[in-house]
Design an enzyme around this catalytic site. Structure first.
Site, PDB file in Angstrom:
ATOM      1  N   ASN A  12       0.966  -1.115   0.114  1.00 54.47           N
ATOM      2  CA  ASN A  12      -0.122   0.083   0.117  1.00 54.47           C
ATOM      3  C   ASN A  12       0.857   1.198   0.004  1.00 54.47           C
ATOM      4  O   ASN A  12       1.652   1.553   1.083  1.00 54.47           O
ATOM      5  CB  ASN A  12      -0.866   0.046   1.365  1.00 54.47           C
ATOM      6  CG  ASN A  12      -1.819   1.432   1.405  1.00 54.47           C
ATOM      7  OD1 ASN A  12      -1.707   1.996   0.591  1.00 54.47           O
ATOM      8  ND2 ASN A  12      -2.402   1.346   2.637  1.00 54.47           N
ATOM      9  N   LYS A  14      -0.159   4.074  -0.064  1.00 55.37           N
ATOM     10  CA  LYS A  14      -0.427   5.262   0.457  1.00 55.37           C
ATOM     11  C   LYS A  14      -0.274   6.491  -0.497  1.00 55.37           C
ATOM     12  O   LYS A  14      -0.317   6.503  -1.734  1.00 55.37           O
ATOM     13  CB  LYS A  14      -0.222   5.643   1.793  1.00 55.37           C
ATOM     14  CG  LYS A  14      -0.186   4.391   2.818  1.00 55.37           C
ATOM     15  CD  LYS A  14       0.160   4.402   3.951  1.00 55.37           C
ATOM     16  CE  LYS A  14       0.282   3.032   4.679  1.00 55.37           C
ATOM     17  NZ  LYS A  14       0.128   3.250   6.252  1.00 55.37           N
ATOM     18  N   HIS A 100      -9.400   1.337   5.441  1.00 61.72           N
ATOM     19  CA  HIS A 100      -7.977   1.318   6.113  1.00 61.72           C
ATOM     20  C   HIS A 100      -8.018   2.373   7.228  1.00 61.72           C
ATOM     21  O   HIS A 100      -8.831   3.375   7.292  1.00 61.72           O
ATOM     22  CB  HIS A 100      -7.116   1.890   5.056  1.00 61.72           C
ATOM     23  CG  HIS A 100      -5.394   1.729   5.635  1.00 61.72           C
ATOM     24  ND1 HIS A 100      -5.265   2.945   6.452  1.00 61.72           N
ATOM     25  CD2 HIS A 100      -4.487   0.997   5.379  1.00 61.72           C
ATOM     26  CE1 HIS A 100      -3.726   2.738   6.765  1.00 61.72           C
ATOM     27  NE2 HIS A 100      -3.456   1.390   5.891  1.00 61.72           N
ATOM     28  N   GLU A 102      -6.244   4.577   8.335  1.00 63.51           N
ATOM     29  CA  GLU A 102      -6.034   6.163   7.719  1.00 63.51           C
ATOM     30  C   GLU A 102      -7.399   6.948   7.208  1.00 63.51           C
ATOM     31  O   GLU A 102      -7.715   7.900   7.368  1.00 63.51           O
ATOM     32  CB  GLU A 102      -4.955   6.251   7.114  1.00 63.51           C
ATOM     33  CG  GLU A 102      -3.661   6.041   7.812  1.00 63.51           C
ATOM     34  CD  GLU A 102      -2.432   5.360   6.981  1.00 63.51           C
ATOM     35  OE1 GLU A 102      -2.549   5.413   5.789  1.00 63.51           O
ATOM     36  OE2 GLU A 102      -1.545   4.819   7.736  1.00 63.51           O
ATOM     37  N   GLU A 170      -4.690  -4.712  10.838  1.00 63.04           N
ATOM     38  CA  GLU A 170      -3.596  -3.794  10.771  1.00 63.04           C
ATOM     39  C   GLU A 170      -4.003  -3.217  12.379  1.00 63.04           C
ATOM     40  O   GLU A 170      -4.830  -2.160  12.439  1.00 63.04           O
ATOM     41  CB  GLU A 170      -3.961  -2.776   9.655  1.00 63.04           C
ATOM     42  CG  GLU A 170      -3.677  -3.193   8.476  1.00 63.04           C
ATOM     43  CD  GLU A 170      -3.044  -2.548   7.367  1.00 63.04           C
ATOM     44  OE1 GLU A 170      -2.064  -2.730   6.767  1.00 63.04           O
ATOM     45  OE2 GLU A 170      -3.385  -1.268   7.502  1.00 63.04           O
ATOM     46  N   GLY A 176       3.350   2.095  10.786  1.00 62.40           N
ATOM     47  CA  GLY A 176       4.289   3.136  10.575  1.00 62.40           C
ATOM     48  C   GLY A 176       5.019   3.637  11.841  1.00 62.40           C
ATOM     49  O   GLY A 176       5.742   4.597  11.979  1.00 62.40           O
ATOM     50  N   SER A 214       4.112  -2.076  10.152  1.00 63.60           N
ATOM     51  CA  SER A 214       5.302  -2.268  10.292  1.00 63.60           C
ATOM     52  C   SER A 214       5.917  -3.801   9.965  1.00 63.60           C
ATOM     53  O   SER A 214       6.914  -4.051  10.597  1.00 63.60           O
ATOM     54  CB  SER A 214       5.717  -1.899  11.607  1.00 63.60           C
ATOM     55  OG  SER A 214       5.509  -0.750  12.020  1.00 63.60           O
TER      56      SER A 214
END
Ligand code: 13P
Length: 252
Positions: A12, A14, A100, A102, A170, A176, A214
């Site tokens: 991904n 992003k 997701h 985010e 996730e 991250g 990660s």
């Protein structure tokens, strides 16, 4: 990883990537993947939408697929700045990530929205990668499994099957940050997801459940070895072929 579920190693990207460098990275990934007639896993890159068509062209007749990172629930209409699942399909996508964390955080997407987006992906003939995961506060409050149950139950549309749906676990706090749950924690959540899927669909045993957060070359093998982990959804370490390839290799 399981014998019966073909692993999916997905990147991904992003909101990263301009054309020149992204094309170079895709060409490198595709040329590595082409050395395998039939790699033992599916390989996917979800780039920014601006790059989709060009990267799909680079990957044509290779084991690498491309996908979208989000879609609107509708097929067309007055939705400035949005992308329909049909447009992603038209640009060469085979998959679309929905829900997701985010998107859930930055755009206030709830399970109902995510479910509508997964439905849209199915309508367009895309495989929906439905993301779920707990925040740090939820984990520390011992709510992880409840949150996962709620997200799985309410984000998956009725027509979800193992052929049109992948689930990605996730943990928000692992994205991250360089932090990952222990293999035992991952095992517990993935087992729980499969159990929840069993209440929703007949072929739950065949649904691929990815781990994301990660993942890198140095921890991929350990994470992929966990029971019910059928691949990875990778952010930062998917941006270059050099970093992504060792992760892909764990599926090959
Ligand atoms: P990182 O691999 O950068 O932690 O991102 C994970 C992710 O959000 C993939 O969708």
């Amino acid at each position: 990883m399981s014998e019966t579920r073909r692993p999916l190693i997905a990147g991904n990207w992003k909101m990263n990537g301009l054309a020149d460098e992204s094309l170079r990275q895709m060409q490198e990934l595709v040329s590595r993947a082409r050395k395998f007639d039939n790699p033992g896993c599916d390989i996917l890159i979800c780039p920014p939408t601006t790059l989709l068509r060009e990267l799909a062209r680079v990957a044509v007749d290779s084991p690498v697929r491309v996908g979208g990172q989000d879609c609107h629930a509708n097929a067309s209409g007055a939705h400035t700045g949005d992308i329909a699942a049909e447009m992603l399909k038209d640009s060469g996508a085979r998959y679309c990530i929905v829900g997701h964390s985010e998107r859930r955080t930055d755009h206030g997407e709830d399970n109902t929205t995510v479910k509508a987006k997964a439905e849209a992906a199915h309508r367009a003939g895309l495989i929906a990668i439905v993301c779920v995961g707990e925040t740090l506060a939820e984990r520390e409050g011992d709510k992880t499994l409840d949150v996962i149950s709620d997200q799985v139950t309410n984000s998956l549309p009725k027509g979800a099957t193992s052929s049109n749906t992948v689930v990605a676990y996730e943990p928000v706090w692992a994205i991250g940050t360089g932090k990952t749950p222990t293999p035992l924690d991952v095992k517990a959540v993935h087992a729980h997801i499969r159990e929840e899927l069993g209440k929703l669909m007949n072929d739950a045993a065949k649904v691929r459940v990815l781990y994301g957060g990660s993942v890198k070359g140095s921890n991929a093998a350990e994470l992929m070895a966990v029971e019910n982990v059928d691949g990875a959804l990778v952010g930062g370490a998917s941006l270059t072929a050099e970093d992504f390839w060792p992760i892909v290799k764990t599926g090959i």
